[in-house]
Scaffold this motif. Structure first.
Motif, PDB file in Angstrom:
ATOM      1  N   TYR A  35      27.408 -11.624 -14.332  1.00 48.67           N
ATOM      2  CA  TYR A  35      27.394 -10.248 -13.853  1.00 48.67           C
ATOM      3  C   TYR A  35      28.693  -9.916 -13.110  1.00 48.67           C
ATOM      4  CZ  TYR A  35      22.415  -9.597 -14.875  1.00 48.67           C
ATOM      5  OH  TYR A  35      21.205  -9.455 -15.500  1.00 48.67           O
ATOM      6  N   LEU A  36      29.272 -10.895 -12.444  1.00 48.86           N
ATOM      7  CA  LEU A  36      30.490 -10.657 -11.671  1.00 48.86           C
ATOM      8  C   LEU A  36      31.710 -10.527 -12.580  1.00 48.86           C
ATOM      9  CD1 LEU A  36      29.920 -13.185  -8.745  1.00 48.86           C
ATOM     10  CD2 LEU A  36      29.135 -10.830  -8.965  1.00 48.86           C
ATOM     11  N   GLY A  37      31.758 -11.345 -13.620  1.00 46.47           N
ATOM     12  CA  GLY A  37      32.890 -11.269 -14.535  1.00 46.47           C
ATOM     13  C   GLY A  37      32.843 -12.385 -15.553  1.00 46.47           C
ATOM     14  N   THR A  38      32.904 -12.034 -16.831  1.00 45.87           N
ATOM     15  CA  THR A  38      32.957 -13.030 -17.902  1.00 45.87           C
ATOM     16  C   THR A  38      34.375 -13.552 -18.040  1.00 45.87           C
ATOM     17  OG1 THR A  38      33.481 -11.376 -19.582  1.00 45.87           O
ATOM     18  CG2 THR A  38      31.137 -11.794 -19.129  1.00 45.87           C
ATOM     19  N   ARG A  39      34.552 -14.577 -18.848  1.00 46.33           N
ATOM     20  CA  ARG A  39      35.899 -15.099 -19.107  1.00 46.33           C
ATOM     21  C   ARG A  39      36.803 -13.998 -19.662  1.00 46.33           C
ATOM     22  NH1 ARG A  39      39.748 -18.969 -18.114  1.00 46.33           N
ATOM     23  NH2 ARG A  39      38.134 -20.594 -18.081  1.00 46.33           N
ATOM     24  N   GLY A  40      36.270 -13.179 -20.584  1.00 44.81           N
ATOM     25  CA  GLY A  40      37.065 -12.075 -21.123  1.00 44.81           C
ATOM     26  C   GLY A  40      37.441 -11.064 -20.056  1.00 44.81           C
ATOM     27  N   ASP A  41      36.486 -10.742 -19.154  1.00 48.47           N
ATOM     28  CA  ASP A  41      36.783  -9.824 -18.051  1.00 48.47           C
ATOM     29  C   ASP A  41      37.928 -10.354 -17.204  1.00 48.47           C
ATOM     30  OD1 ASP A  41      34.680  -8.130 -18.764  1.00 48.47           O
ATOM     31  OD2 ASP A  41      33.255  -9.159 -17.443  1.00 48.47           O
ATOM     32  N   VAL A  42      37.872 -11.649 -16.903  1.00 45.76           N
ATOM     33  CA  VAL A  42      38.875 -12.262 -16.041  1.00 45.76           C
ATOM     34  C   VAL A  42      40.239 -12.281 -16.720  1.00 45.76           C
ATOM     35  CG1 VAL A  42      39.557 -14.425 -14.933  1.00 45.76           C
ATOM     36  CG2 VAL A  42      37.208 -13.609 -14.732  1.00 45.76           C
ATOM     37  N   GLU A  43      40.261 -12.595 -18.013  1.00 44.28           N
ATOM     38  CA  GLU A  43      41.532 -12.574 -18.745  1.00 44.28           C
ATOM     39  C   GLU A  43      42.165 -11.188 -18.692  1.00 44.28           C
ATOM     40  OE1 GLU A  43      40.793 -13.874 -22.699  1.00 44.28           O
ATOM     41  OE2 GLU A  43      40.397 -15.959 -22.139  1.00 44.28           O
ATOM     42  N   ASP A  44      41.347 -10.162 -18.939  1.00 44.16           N
ATOM     43  CA  ASP A  44      41.863  -8.788 -18.906  1.00 44.16           C
ATOM     44  C   ASP A  44      42.374  -8.422 -17.513  1.00 44.16           C
ATOM     45  OD1 ASP A  44      41.168  -8.546 -21.550  1.00 44.16           O
ATOM     46  OD2 ASP A  44      39.320  -7.443 -21.179  1.00 44.16           O
ATOM     47  N   LEU A  45      41.632  -8.823 -16.480  1.00 41.90           N
ATOM     48  CA  LEU A  45      42.035  -8.489 -15.119  1.00 41.90           C
ATOM     49  C   LEU A  45      43.352  -9.169 -14.754  1.00 41.90           C
ATOM     50  CD1 LEU A  45      41.560  -7.203 -12.374  1.00 41.90           C
ATOM     51  CD2 LEU A  45      40.121  -9.161 -11.767  1.00 41.90           C
ATOM     52  N   ALA A  46      43.486 -10.454 -15.099  1.00 39.74           N
ATOM     53  CA  ALA A  46      44.716 -11.176 -14.771  1.00 39.74           C
ATOM     54  C   ALA A  46      45.925 -10.528 -15.437  1.00 39.74           C
ATOM     55  CB  ALA A  46      44.587 -12.642 -15.190  1.00 39.74           C
ATOM     56  N   ARG A  47      45.766 -10.111 -16.683  1.00 39.97           N
ATOM     57  CA  ARG A  47      46.866  -9.459 -17.389  1.00 39.97           C
ATOM     58  C   ARG A  47      47.184  -8.098 -16.772  1.00 39.97           C
ATOM     59  NH1 ARG A  47      48.104 -11.586 -22.499  1.00 39.97           N
ATOM     60  NH2 ARG A  47      46.739 -13.294 -23.159  1.00 39.97           N
ATOM     61  N   ALA A  48      46.138  -7.358 -16.412  1.00 41.55           N
ATOM     62  CA  ALA A  48      46.357  -6.044 -15.810  1.00 41.55           C
ATOM     63  C   ALA A  48      47.050  -6.171 -14.460  1.00 41.55           C
ATOM     64  CB  ALA A  48      45.017  -5.323 -15.648  1.00 41.55           C
ATOM     65  N   LEU A  49      46.685  -7.182 -13.681  1.00 35.09           N
ATOM     66  CA  LEU A  49      47.333  -7.403 -12.391  1.00 35.09           C
ATOM     67  C   LEU A  49      48.794  -7.799 -12.572  1.00 35.09           C
ATOM     68  CD1 LEU A  49      44.426  -9.353 -10.662  1.00 35.09           C
ATOM     69  CD2 LEU A  49      45.251  -7.086 -10.006  1.00 35.09           C
ATOM     70  N   GLU A  50      49.038  -8.675 -13.551  1.00 31.76           N
ATOM     71  CA  GLU A  50      50.418  -9.100 -13.787  1.00 31.76           C
ATOM     72  C   GLU A  50      51.284  -7.931 -14.248  1.00 31.76           C
ATOM     73  OE1 GLU A  50      52.709 -12.777 -15.947  1.00 31.76           O
ATOM     74  OE2 GLU A  50      51.294 -11.624 -17.143  1.00 31.76           O
ATOM     75  N   ALA A  51      50.680  -7.011 -14.997  1.00 23.72           N
ATOM     76  CA  ALA A  51      51.443  -5.863 -15.499  1.00 23.72           C
ATOM     77  C   ALA A  51      51.921  -4.956 -14.372  1.00 23.72           C
ATOM     78  CB  ALA A  51      50.589  -5.060 -16.481  1.00 23.72           C
ATOM     79  N   ARG A  52      51.300  -5.061 -13.176  1.00 24.81           N
ATOM     80  CA  ARG A  52      51.730  -4.230 -12.047  1.00 24.81           C
ATOM     81  C   ARG A  52      52.827  -4.884 -11.229  1.00 24.81           C
ATOM     82  NH1 ARG A  52      48.106   0.118 -11.757  1.00 24.81           N
ATOM     83  NH2 ARG A  52      49.772   1.022 -10.493  1.00 24.81           N
ATOM     84  N   ILE A  53      53.323  -6.024 -11.692  1.00 25.26           N
ATOM     85  CA  ILE A  53      54.403  -6.722 -11.002  1.00 25.26           C
ATOM     86  C   ILE A  53      55.697  -6.483 -11.769  1.00 25.26           C
ATOM     87  CG2 ILE A  53      55.294  -8.973 -10.306  1.00 25.26           C
ATOM     88  CD1 ILE A  53      52.901  -8.121  -8.725  1.00 25.26           C
ATOM     89  N   ALA A  54      56.737  -6.065 -11.060  1.00 23.47           N
ATOM     90  CA  ALA A  54      58.026  -5.796 -11.698  1.00 23.47           C
ATOM     91  C   ALA A  54      59.124  -6.519 -10.932  1.00 23.47           C
ATOM     92  CB  ALA A  54      58.304  -4.299 -11.731  1.00 23.47           C
ATOM     93  N   PRO A  55      60.162  -6.982 -11.635  1.00 22.40           N
ATOM     94  CA  PRO A  55      61.275  -7.650 -10.944  1.00 22.40           C
ATOM     95  C   PRO A  55      62.043  -6.649 -10.089  1.00 22.40           C
ATOM     96  CG  PRO A  55      61.786  -7.315 -13.258  1.00 22.40           C
ATOM     97  CD  PRO A  55      60.352  -6.929 -13.086  1.00 22.40           C
ATOM     98  N   ALA A  56      62.495  -7.098  -8.952  1.00 19.89           N
ATOM     99  CA  ALA A  56      63.306  -6.264  -8.060  1.00 19.89           C
ATOM    100  C   ALA A  56      64.332  -7.163  -7.399  1.00 19.89           C
ATOM    101  CB  ALA A  56      62.426  -5.593  -7.005  1.00 19.89           C
ATOM    102  N   SER A  57      65.343  -6.549  -6.809  1.00 17.95           N
ATOM    103  CA  SER A  57      66.380  -7.334  -6.143  1.00 17.95           C
ATOM    104  C   SER A  57      65.739  -8.148  -5.024  1.00 17.95           C
ATOM    105  CB  SER A  57      67.449  -6.404  -5.573  1.00 17.95           C
ATOM    106  OG  SER A  57      66.866  -5.472  -4.698  1.00 17.95           O
ATOM    107  N   GLY A  58      65.981  -9.427  -5.050  1.00 20.40           N
ATOM    108  CA  GLY A  58      65.418 -10.278  -4.012  1.00 20.40           C
ATOM    109  C   GLY A  58      64.053 -10.836  -4.359  1.00 20.40           C
ATOM    110  N   GLY A  59      63.508 -10.540  -5.543  1.00 16.43           N
ATOM    111  CA  GLY A  59      62.226 -11.124  -5.915  1.00 16.43           C
ATOM    112  C   GLY A  59      61.323 -10.161  -6.644  1.00 16.43           C
ATOM    113  N   LEU A  60      60.013 -10.296  -6.429  1.00 24.58           N
ATOM    114  CA  LEU A  60      59.031  -9.468  -7.107  1.00 24.58           C
ATOM    115  C   LEU A  60      58.473  -8.432  -6.156  1.00 24.58           C
ATOM    116  CD1 LEU A  60      57.100 -12.320  -8.935  1.00 24.58           C
ATOM    117  CD2 LEU A  60      58.762 -10.767  -9.938  1.00 24.58           C
ATOM    118  N   VAL A  61      58.085  -7.309  -6.699  1.00 21.57           N
ATOM    119  CA  VAL A  61      57.544  -6.236  -5.867  1.00 21.57           C
ATOM    120  C   VAL A  61      56.118  -5.913  -6.308  1.00 21.57           C
ATOM    121  CG1 VAL A  61      58.525  -4.456  -7.374  1.00 21.57           C
ATOM    122  CG2 VAL A  61      57.913  -3.880  -5.029  1.00 21.57           C
TER     123      VAL A  61
END
Length: 410
Positions: A337-363
């Protein structure tokens, strides 16, 4: 308890109308369906069981859809009254496919039992015995419900399937209120109704969503799987046969991976003999997919696979799975009910997509705004907030051998 009188089949329009009025006055309807789905794409509806509270008593009626139009009773499930059901996905899918109805105000007693810490996927008979103390028989569970006349054992079984639902729902609602989870159960019940409705209304172009393994194909493979799944759904509808009788998911994925262009190449694909009679159609579906190279990209976007799915996402998946297990242990709510393996895979990818390179590291690009079921509704409170806290560094996951999951969040 006093013996329950033997119920009779309702076969008149006047009686159906009277049942609808009584349920509307009661404000709730307990519902169960008997149907025959074997060897069919569209199950045949064989019996509609209805119960409602009348003062301190429970009224039960068994309506025969082979003799009378049951639509006036079914229409109540669109929001006119609360709908009490147990493990209802198949039943609600039949209501959608046969009557075009999207059920609302649903209270699934199986989900309620899970949230009340009574166990995962508890059957109706077990729930009734555990919560109400009434032991039910299962003698007619696999009977032929299309046969007429129905015999006494069938009638009594059908009666029991709804007679105890109102009391079961009332008791479970009290337990959920005490735990502060009543709204969670209602939200999850509505989600089940939505899934059932979408499955019933599935269009051929969306049939690929029901095929396991598509996300692991390359771009061209996804496009081929989409065309193959669309063809399979049309064939199943035309022949009124289960989609698995036409060709199974594993075969679709394998054909999409190999993408044979002729019968010789198709013979090299491991397929059941029953599927080989569709050789020309399978090859044609693959060929159609190759005509539009953008199709695989579109499916990747729909699956949340447009990003690279890099190292961060792969590591985060495993940690989020651990958080799901720890939260399940803490709350007593089954992990699925909390999250299937597929749910977790989608969430991890969606979270990573909100990370962008910036000067000095990640933002950080607003993780809080990621649109995902695990970050909405009751799940946000139970698991989503923990994931975000860990990502921000406000909480740490540590080993705890005393925990069943082996970890805890601090």
């Amino acid at each position: 308890m006093a013996p329950v009188p033997l119920p009779e089949l309702v076969t008149s329009e006047a009686s159906v109308a009277a049942i609808a009025r009584a349920c509307e006055e009661a404000g709730a309807i307990a519902l169960d369906l008997e149907f025959v789905s074997q060897d069919r794409y569209r199950p045949d509806l064989a019996l509609v069981q209805v119960a409602w509270k009348s003062g301190a008593d429970v009224e039960v009626r068994l309506v025969d859809p082979l003799s009378v139009d049951v639509a006036p009773v079914i229409a109540l499930c669109g929001g006119a009254v609360a709908v009490i059901v147990h493990a209802p996905r198949q039943d609600l899918q039949i209501l959608a496919s046969r009557f075009g109805l999207r059920a609302r105000r649903v209270f699934d007693t199986q989900t309620a039992a899970a949230f009340a810490q009574l166990g995962d996927q508890v059957g109706y008979a077990r729930a009734v015995e555990a919560v109400i103390g009434e032991k039910l028989g299962k003698e007619s569970q696999w009977t032929d419900w299309l046969r007429r006349p129905l015999v006494e054992d069938q009638l009594r079984y059908a009666d029991a399937d709804v007679r105890y639902l109102p009391a079961l729902a009332e008791t479970l609602a009290g337990k959920l209120d005490a735990l502060g989870r009543h709204e969670w159960a209602l939200e999850e019940s509505d989600a089940i109704a939505e899934v059932a409705y979408r499955a019933a209304m599935l269009a051929p172009d969306d049939a690929w969503r029901e095929v396991g393994g598509v996300r692991h194909l390359d771009l061209d493979g996804r496009a081929a799987a989409r065309r193959l799944a669309a063809w399979r759904l049309r064939a199943a509808e035309a022949q009124n046969k289960p989609v698995s009788w036409i060709i199974g998911d594993k075969a679709i994925v394998e054909i999409a991976r190999v993408r044979p262009r002729d019968e010789k190449a198709l013979r090299a694909v491991k397929l059941p003999e029953s599927a080989r009679r569709y050789a020309a159609e399978l090859i044609a579906a693959v060929a159609m997919a190759e005509q539009d190279p953008r199709e695989g990209l579109e499916l990747g976007t729909a699956l949340g696979l447009s990003g690279s799915g890099g190292t961060r996402a792969a590591v985060w998946e495993e940690i989020i799975i651990a958080l799901v297990q720890a939260s399940s242990e803490e709350t007593g709510i089954p992990a699925r009910y909390l999250g299937t393996r597929g749910d977790v895979e989608d969430l991890a990818r969606a979270l990573e997509a909100r990370i962008a390179p910036a000067s000095g590291g990640l933002v950080d690009l607003a993780w809080e705004e990621v649109a995902h079921p695990m970050l909405r509704g009751w799940r946000r409170e139970v698991i989503g907030s923990k994931v975000l806290a860990w990502l921000r560094g406000d909480a740490a996951l540590y080993a705890d051998p005393s925990a069943t999951s082996g970890v805890r969040l601090r």
